[in-house]
Design a protein around this motif. Structure first.
Motif, PDB file in Angstrom:
ATOM      1  N   LYS A 115      -8.930   5.080   0.776  1.00 40.78           N
ATOM      2  CA  LYS A 115     -10.243   4.521   1.143  1.00 40.78           C
ATOM      3  C   LYS A 115     -10.330   3.033   0.807  1.00 40.78           C
ATOM      4  N   LEU A 116      -9.832   2.656  -0.397  1.00 39.44           N
ATOM      5  CA  LEU A 116      -9.866   1.250  -0.798  1.00 39.44           C
ATOM      6  C   LEU A 116      -8.998   0.377   0.117  1.00 39.44           C
ATOM      7  N   ALA A 117      -7.807   0.911   0.475  1.00 40.44           N
ATOM      8  CA  ALA A 117      -6.927   0.142   1.364  1.00 40.44           C
ATOM      9  C   ALA A 117      -7.548  -0.022   2.757  1.00 40.44           C
ATOM     10  N   ALA A 118      -8.244   1.066   3.223  1.00 45.08           N
ATOM     11  CA  ALA A 118      -8.896   0.964   4.539  1.00 45.08           C
ATOM     12  C   ALA A 118     -10.002  -0.085   4.523  1.00 45.08           C
ATOM     13  N   ARG A 119     -10.769  -0.081   3.420  1.00 45.83           N
ATOM     14  CA  ARG A 119     -11.833  -1.093   3.331  1.00 45.83           C
ATOM     15  C   ARG A 119     -11.266  -2.513   3.267  1.00 45.83           C
ATOM     16  N   ILE A 120     -10.200  -2.671   2.466  1.00 38.36           N
ATOM     17  CA  ILE A 120      -9.584  -4.011   2.366  1.00 38.36           C
ATOM     18  C   ILE A 120      -9.010  -4.454   3.716  1.00 38.36           C
ATOM     19  N   ALA A 121      -8.348  -3.518   4.402  1.00 40.73           N
ATOM     20  CA  ALA A 121      -7.785  -3.883   5.716  1.00 40.73           C
ATOM     21  C   ALA A 121      -8.884  -4.232   6.711  1.00 40.73           C
ATOM     22  N   LEU A 122      -9.967  -3.400   6.673  1.00 33.99           N
ATOM     23  CA  LEU A 122     -11.070  -3.706   7.589  1.00 33.99           C
ATOM     24  C   LEU A 122     -11.703  -5.065   7.280  1.00 33.99           C
ATOM     25  N   HIS A 169       0.439   9.075  -6.319  1.00 32.08           N
ATOM     26  CA  HIS A 169       0.147  10.163  -5.398  1.00 32.08           C
ATOM     27  C   HIS A 169      -1.107  10.921  -5.811  1.00 32.08           C
ATOM     28  N   ALA A 170      -1.439  10.877  -7.081  1.00 35.28           N
ATOM     29  CA  ALA A 170      -2.603  11.624  -7.562  1.00 35.28           C
ATOM     30  C   ALA A 170      -3.906  11.038  -7.067  1.00 35.28           C
ATOM     31  N   HIS A 171      -3.905   9.699  -7.000  1.00 34.19           N
ATOM     32  CA  HIS A 171      -5.137   9.022  -6.552  1.00 34.19           C
ATOM     33  C   HIS A 171      -5.010   8.569  -5.098  1.00 34.19           C
ATOM     34  N   ARG A 172      -4.441   9.399  -4.292  1.00 35.53           N
ATOM     35  CA  ARG A 172      -4.145   9.017  -2.911  1.00 35.53           C
ATOM     36  C   ARG A 172      -5.409   8.799  -2.084  1.00 35.53           C
ATOM     37  N   LYS A 173      -6.372   9.700  -2.258  1.00 30.09           N
ATOM     38  CA  LYS A 173      -7.569   9.587  -1.431  1.00 30.09           C
ATOM     39  C   LYS A 173      -8.374   8.331  -1.760  1.00 30.09           C
ATOM     40  N   ASP A 174      -8.520   8.051  -3.083  1.00 22.36           N
ATOM     41  CA  ASP A 174      -9.283   6.839  -3.456  1.00 22.36           C
ATOM     42  C   ASP A 174      -8.576   5.555  -3.003  1.00 22.36           C
ATOM     43  N   ILE A 175      -7.227   5.561  -3.166  1.00 25.77           N
ATOM     44  CA  ILE A 175      -6.480   4.361  -2.779  1.00 25.77           C
ATOM     45  C   ILE A 175      -6.506   4.154  -1.268  1.00 25.77           C
ATOM     46  N   SER A 235       0.822  -1.210   0.000  1.00 27.53           N
ATOM     47  CA  SER A 235       0.000   0.000   0.000  1.00 27.53           C
ATOM     48  C   SER A 235       0.857   1.261   0.000  1.00 27.53           C
ATOM     49  N   TRP A 236       1.974   1.197   0.738  1.00 29.51           N
ATOM     50  CA  TRP A 236       2.873   2.364   0.779  1.00 29.51           C
ATOM     51  C   TRP A 236       3.537   2.595  -0.567  1.00 29.51           C
ATOM     52  N   GLU A 237       3.941   1.500  -1.229  1.00 33.88           N
ATOM     53  CA  GLU A 237       4.533   1.619  -2.558  1.00 33.88           C
ATOM     54  C   GLU A 237       3.530   2.180  -3.559  1.00 33.88           C
ATOM     55  N   CYS A 238       2.332   1.652  -3.519  1.00 33.23           N
ATOM     56  CA  CYS A 238       1.302   2.157  -4.443  1.00 33.23           C
ATOM     57  C   CYS A 238       0.951   3.619  -4.155  1.00 33.23           C
ATOM     58  N   ARG A 239       0.922   3.974  -2.866  1.00 34.31           N
ATOM     59  CA  ARG A 239       0.620   5.351  -2.501  1.00 34.31           C
ATOM     60  C   ARG A 239       1.706   6.307  -2.964  1.00 34.31           C
ATOM     61  N   ARG A 240       2.968   5.820  -2.944  1.00 34.13           N
ATOM     62  CA  ARG A 240       4.069   6.681  -3.413  1.00 34.13           C
ATOM     63  C   ARG A 240       4.048   6.846  -4.930  1.00 34.13           C
ATOM     64  N   ARG A 241       3.733   5.766  -5.637  1.00 32.52           N
ATOM     65  CA  ARG A 241       3.714   5.836  -7.099  1.00 32.52           C
ATOM     66  C   ARG A 241       2.466   6.494  -7.630  1.00 32.52           C
TER      67      ARG A 241
END
Length: 285
Positions: free
Chosen positions: A232-239, A224-230, A216-222
């Motif tokens: 939210k998606l990562a939070a849902r997947i983790a939950l 950066h434009a879609h940070r908010k959507d990613i 998730s950190w790697e994807c968030r770094r690469r």
């Protein structure tokens, strides 16, 4: 924050489960110690009661034998005294007859002959009395020897029976203790397996969470434009993953609780069978 909450939840469940296992083992050990002390006290009381009954039986038999010996001595004394009285009366009668005959005949030869015969008769009568007394004593001695042999045989049989009962009781106690130790070892092995499985599960969850966080950190770094959507998606997947792991952990806890209940029911059934067998053996005894 989700990872922190998950670790706090795992530590809380682990401490609660460890406390519950320690309390349960302490109750089982206290119950086993109480049962063992009660069983030892019961065995000691039964052995003491059997020893007291045996000593009382020996004393009663000794008193009966002593009373019988006194009665036999008194009977022999009475019989000898009666024989002595009868012989004395006979002697007095014969002496009276001899004196009358002497006064009537006044013949020395006849008196000597009669005196010789009287002496022979008295000697023969005394010999017969002694022979009868010897024969009676020999019969009484034989009867005493037979009674003593029978008494010793009965005592040996009772001792053998007591040893057999004691051996059977020790064998039953040893078998019960071996069964209980086997159950305790099996319970400890199951507990160790469950702990190893939980440790492996926790390490696998930690590795998986760490790998997910790294991706998730790697994807968030690469991206950066879609940070908010990613995010939210990562939070849902983790939950969703936390909920799935928690659900799997709850299923494992329920299965473990059910296995513990089955083990307790099996142990209670074993105790009931053992108590039933013990009651049957006591009723037969």
């Amino acid at each position: 924050r989700c990872f922190y909450d998950q670790k706090i939840l795992q530590k809380t469940f682990g401490e609660w489960k460890e406390w519950w296992t320690v309390c349960r083992e302490r109750k089982l050990s206290l119950r086993a110690d109480s049962h063992y002390r009660h069983l030892l006290r019961n065995l000691i009381f039964k052995a003491w009661r059997a020893y007291v009954c045996q000593q009382q039986g020996k004393r009663n038999k000794y008193y009966v034998a002593e009373s019988h010996a006194k009665k036999q001595k008194l009977l022999r004394t009475w019989q000898r005294w009666l024989v002595y009285v009868e012989v004395r009366r006979t002697k007095h009668g014969m002496q009276s007859v001899a004196l009358a005959f002497r006064e009537r005949s006044c013949l020395r030869i006849s008196w000597a002959v009669w005196r010789r015969r009287h002496y022979q008769n008295c000697t023969g009568h005394k010999m017969n009395i002694l022979a009868l007394q010897h024969w009676a004593q020999s019969l009484q001695f034989r009867a005493w020897l037979q009674w003593r042999e029978l008494y010793l045989c009965s005592q040996n049989d009772k001792q053998k029976e007591t040893r057999a009962v004691t051996h059977h009781r020790h064998w039953e106690l040893k078998r019960c203790m071996e069964a209980w130790l086997g159950y305790l070892n099996l319970h400890r092995a199951k507990k160790l397996q469950n702990e190893l499985a939980q440790e492996h599960h926790r390490s696998r969850i930690v590795r998986q969470c760490f790998s997910d966080w790294q991706l998730s950190w790697e994807c968030r770094r690469r991206m950066h434009a879609h940070r908010k959507d990613i995010e939210k998606l990562a939070a849902r997947i983790a939950l969703w993953r936390v909920f799935a792991h928690w659900k799997h952990y709850v299923v494992l806890c329920v299965e473990e609780t059910r296995q513990c209940e089955l083990a307790e029911k099996h142990y209670e059934h074993h105790l009931l069978v053992l108590q039933k067998f013990w009651n049957c053996w006591k009723s037969r005894l």
